[in-house]
Structure formats: structure tokens, C-alpha cells
Motif scaffolding. Structure first.
Motif, mmCIF file in Angstrom:
data_model
loop_
_atom_site.group_PDB
_atom_site.id
_atom_site.type_symbol
_atom_site.label_atom_id
_atom_site.label_comp_id
_atom_site.label_asym_id
_atom_site.label_seq_id
_atom_site.Cartn_x
_atom_site.Cartn_y
_atom_site.Cartn_z
ATOM 1 N N THR A 14 -33.316 6.076 114.166
ATOM 2 C CA THR A 14 -33.924 5.003 114.353
ATOM 3 C C THR A 14 -34.506 4.542 115.402
ATOM 4 O O THR A 14 -35.692 3.826 115.765
ATOM 5 C CB THR A 14 -33.383 3.716 113.590
ATOM 6 N N CYS A 17 -36.859 7.463 116.993
ATOM 7 C CA CYS A 17 -38.223 7.359 116.013
ATOM 8 C C CYS A 17 -38.911 5.987 116.099
ATOM 9 O O CYS A 17 -39.607 5.865 115.336
ATOM 10 C CB CYS A 17 -37.899 7.786 114.737
ATOM 11 N N THR A 19 -38.201 3.262 114.918
ATOM 12 C CA THR A 19 -38.379 2.677 113.376
ATOM 13 C C THR A 19 -37.909 1.082 113.755
ATOM 14 O O THR A 19 -38.751 0.292 113.273
ATOM 15 C CB THR A 19 -37.951 3.411 112.694
ATOM 16 N N THR A 236 -46.144 -1.142 112.987
ATOM 17 C CA THR A 236 -44.855 -0.452 113.278
ATOM 18 C C THR A 236 -44.197 -1.204 114.201
ATOM 19 O O THR A 236 -43.116 -0.196 114.734
ATOM 20 C CB THR A 236 -45.405 1.047 113.661
ATOM 21 N N GLY A 266 -45.719 4.558 115.327
ATOM 22 C CA GLY A 266 -46.025 5.938 114.410
ATOM 23 C C GLY A 266 -46.777 5.394 113.023
ATOM 24 O O GLY A 266 -47.602 4.438 113.284
ATOM 25 N N THR A 344 -42.515 3.836 110.205
ATOM 26 C CA THR A 344 -41.814 3.514 111.269
ATOM 27 C C THR A 344 -41.925 2.095 111.797
ATOM 28 O O THR A 344 -42.164 1.637 112.796
ATOM 29 C CB THR A 344 -42.396 4.413 112.561
ATOM 30 N N MET A 367 -37.890 8.814 108.474
ATOM 31 C CA MET A 367 -38.153 8.135 109.408
ATOM 32 C C MET A 367 -38.549 9.134 110.635
ATOM 33 O O MET A 367 -39.695 8.999 111.431
ATOM 34 C CB MET A 367 -36.861 7.333 110.154
ATOM 35 N N ARG A 371 -42.383 9.598 112.356
ATOM 36 C CA ARG A 371 -42.740 9.640 113.842
ATOM 37 C C ARG A 371 -43.095 10.886 114.339
ATOM 38 O O ARG A 371 -44.101 10.787 115.173
ATOM 39 C CB ARG A 371 -41.166 9.392 114.396
#
Length: 400
Positions: A14, A17, A19, A236, A266, A344, A367, A371
């Protein structure tokens, strides 16, 4: 104390990426070392691994070959190889500069609340997290998983975070266009014009809807700030200053469209949405091809945009149904978490920490897809493009 490997993996994914979904409250669970690792992963994920590695190559004085330049251009969505090394250096300098300015602007508030040294660290962490559209915060000390709700009415924190999210989400090429052409908008690339116009629309239209349909118990002046913040963060970013569970279901799902190509964000790109809208407009107006800013869109781009929309919506529904079955939860909260992972975004109803190991692994996968990009993964795993010597005959089919 030891952290279960799945939770450590989830936090790592996370972060890199960008997120923002978490299974442990970041501010209270992880140590200072853990916070530093998370910050490093956020910065790497926001800039991109290719940009980071290319920066080290440039600093070492080594020559960058043609294949490396091609990878660098693809990672930042550059249209050509020429000038990609200069663009990479520009990206790194501007990124570090903007993050430092954002930290300095927020420092007075955080230093007032947390003391000098901790306040400076909080300012830097949240500046990087906002610019990279990660949405990971250290404010769990105010309440577990509270995000920025304790600063919901603070104009300085809100406006700085909003600007960082927007600047990070419009894309590196758009910065370069603005830097080189300044106020001469007519000289901008068509892509930059599309990104800027649609980004503004995606900020202000949802903000107006939030103002009139949500948060009616908040005074009008403060409601403007909350509405604007929620509109921006659904692109995002993942921070929130309001209780998401109290919002209408129609307002909870304004987050599938993310940032722009070559940005820190993302999700489905703003340009993909623009192509789909222009395609629909062309069909309604009975035009031969979609147009934007006096330029025609080639058919391959239209087909790609349609495929991306179909893929993201299908994957989101599939993920939600799987989570609902595995966890015996209502479909709507599961759909919210699934779209949040795939786009994300990082916004949550709070069910992520309670998920079982299989469900966490599913969100980790989504995730990563969100990404890296679904099409990128498909192109990487499938065989290369094959040239056909002939084509099948065409035939019409009724649609409606």
C-alpha cells in the motif's frame, strides 16, 4: 513485537503503490523506523522505480543507453526519447522542492501541536504522502484511523494538502509544459490541455455536489473547505476530513477516475475519461471520429480507453463479490474497498483491518494492478504483437 507477514506485506504494497489502505494504524502501530521505511516506499512509488534508478545513474555520471532512455520515457509517459534525461532531472528537482515547500508551510501547525522536532517530521511525512497521492498519515494519535479529521476546518493544512495532491496528480509532462510555456496555453500539448481542463472539472463539479448534497450539519463556510477537500482526495489521495460512512452512497463512489498519465496517482487516468466522453460526443453528433482541442483521436486510443474502463469496472465488481462472499459482508462496503484498492485511492469504511488473510491478499493484488496498470500487466504476460497478412471481412452488428 513481531508483525504478521501478511500485514507487513500489505503495508509495504500500500505504501509503494501509494494507495493508503492500511491494516494497522500507521501513526500508533509502527515505530519511527517503520515510519521512515513507509516514507521511503511512498517516495519510491510516487516517483517510480525507473525514475529513482535513472536519477542514481545520472548522479553517478554514467551514460544512459537507448534502451534505458526508452524505459524512462515510457515510465513518465513521455511522447519521445529526446530530452527524457533532462525531463527526469526536472522531475526529481521539482518533486523534492515542492515536498520541501509543502512541509515548511505545514510546519507551524504541526510544530504547535506536536513540538518542534516531531512537528517537522509530521510536516515532511504528510507533505510527501500528499504529493505522492498516498494518503497515509501519522495522526492516529488523535484517534485510530482518524486521518485528517482533527484538521477538518484548518485552512492552512487543508489548502496545502489539496495543492500537493493536485500538483502530484496532474503528471510530470504537464509540469514540464507549464514550466516551458508558462501562460501560453495555446502552445501546450493537447494532452496537457485535456489533463488541466478535466482535472479542474473533476475537482469543482464533485465539490459543488458535496456542498449541496452532503455535510448539511456543517456551517456554510466550513462546508466549502470540507467539500473541496473530499472532492480532491477522491482523486486517489486517500486522506479524509469527514466521516465517509455518513455520506450518501452516490457520493461515496466518485473515486474510480484517478490522476493523469505519468503522475504520482493511479486509477483510471483523466485522459481515459476524456477520450470516452469525446467518443460518446462524437457518436451523438454523428462525427467520423472523436475530437478534442481541434485534434482527432486515433481509433487505437479509443479502443484502449474502452478496454481500460471495461477491465477496471469488471475487476472492481469481481473483487467486491469475492470479498463479500469470503467475509460475509454487505456488497456496498466491499465494493467501496475494492474500488479504493483498484483506483489506489485508500479511502475506507474501516473494514480492511478486519479482513482475513485471503481477502488481504486479494486487495494486495488489486492495489498492485491499480498502480502498475492493468494493460501493462496484460501486455507483459501475453505474447507479443503479431502481424496478420490478411484481415477478416467486415460485417455490421446492431448495438444499442
Amino acid at each position: 513485537s513481531w508483525t504478521p507477514f501478511v500485514n507487513a506485506l500489505f503495508t509495504s504494497v500500500t505504501s509503494v503503490c501509494v494507495t493508503g489502505l492500511v491494516v494497522c494504524d500507521t501513526g500508533t502501530y509502527w515505530s519511527s523506523f517503520g515510519h521512515a521505511v513507509i516514507l521511503l516506499l511512498i517516495q519510491t512509488g510516487g516517483l517510480g522505480v525507473v525514475t529513482i534508478s535513472a536519477s542514481f545513474t545520472i548522479l553517478s555520471g554514467k551514460k544512459i543507453g537507448l534502451s534505458q532512455r526508452s524505459i524512462m520515457a515510457e515510465s513518465v509517459a513521455a511522447p519521445q526519447l529526446r530530452g527524457v534525461v533532462r525531463l527526469t532531472g526536472f522531475i526529481v528537482r521539482v518533486t523534492l522542492g515542492i515536498e520541501l515547500i509543502g512541509a515548511l508551510l505545514m510546519a507551524p501547525v504541526f510544530c504547535r501541536d506536536f513540538g518542534l522536532f516531531r512537528g517537522l517530521w509530521m510536516s515532511l511525512f504528510h507533505s510527501v504522502s500528499a504529493f505522492c497521492n498516498a494518503g497515509i498519515d501519522l495522526l492516529g494519535v488523535r484517534g485510530a484511523y482518524s486521518s485528517l479529521t482533527s484538521y477538518a476546518y484548518d485552512p492552512l493544512i487543508n489548502l496545502v494538502i489539496i495543492l500537493l495532491i493536485v500538483i502530484g496528480g496532474i503528471g510530470f509532462l504537464t509540469w514540464d509544459d507549464i514550466y516551458r510555456n508558462r501562460h501560453h496555453i495555446s502552445r501546450y500539448r493537447m494532452q496537457s490541455k485535456v489533463i488541466l481542463s478535466y482535472s479542474l472539472a473533476l475537482i469543482f463539479i464533485p465539490a459543488i455536489l458535496f456542498f449541496f448534497l452532503e455535510f448539511q450539519d456543517i456551517p456554510a463556510g466550513k462546508r466549502i473547505l470540507v467539500s473541496l477537500f473530499q472532492s480532491v482526495t477522491t482523486r486517489t489521495a486517500g486522506f479524509n476530513t469527514a466521516d465517509l460512512s455518513s455520506m450518501r452512497e452516490s457520493g461515496q463512489f466518485l473515486m474510480l477516475v484517478g490522476g493523469s498519465p505519468g503522475s504520482t496517482a493511479g486509477g483510471i487516468k483523466t485522459t481515459t475519461l476524456a477520450v470516452l466522453i469525446s467518443c460518446a460526443t462524437a457518436v451523438f453528433a454523428r462525427k467520423d471520429s472523436p475530437e478534442m482541442f481541434k485534434r482527432r483521436i486515433i481509433p487505437d486510443i479509443v479502443a484502449t480507453a474502452i478496454a481500460i474502463l471495461f477491465m477496471y469496472t469488471s475487476l472492481g465488481i469481481l473483487c467486491a463479490m469475492t470479498l463479500s462472499i469470503l467475509e460475509s459482508l454487505p456488497l456496498i462496503p466491499c465494493l467501496f474497498e475494492a474500488i479504493s484498492a483498484l483506483a489506489t485511492v485508500g479511502l475506507s469504511f474501516g473494514i480492511t483491518p478486519t479482513l482475513s488473510v485471503p481477502s488481504k491478499l486479494i486487495l494486495i493484488t488489486f492495489m498492485f494492478i491499480g498502480r502498475v496498470g492493468g494493460l501493462t500487466i496484460i501486455y507483459a504476460t501475453m505474447s507479443g504483437y503479431r502481424i496478420r497478412c490478411g484481415k477478416f471481412p467486415q460485417e455490421k452488428i446492431s448495438v444499442g
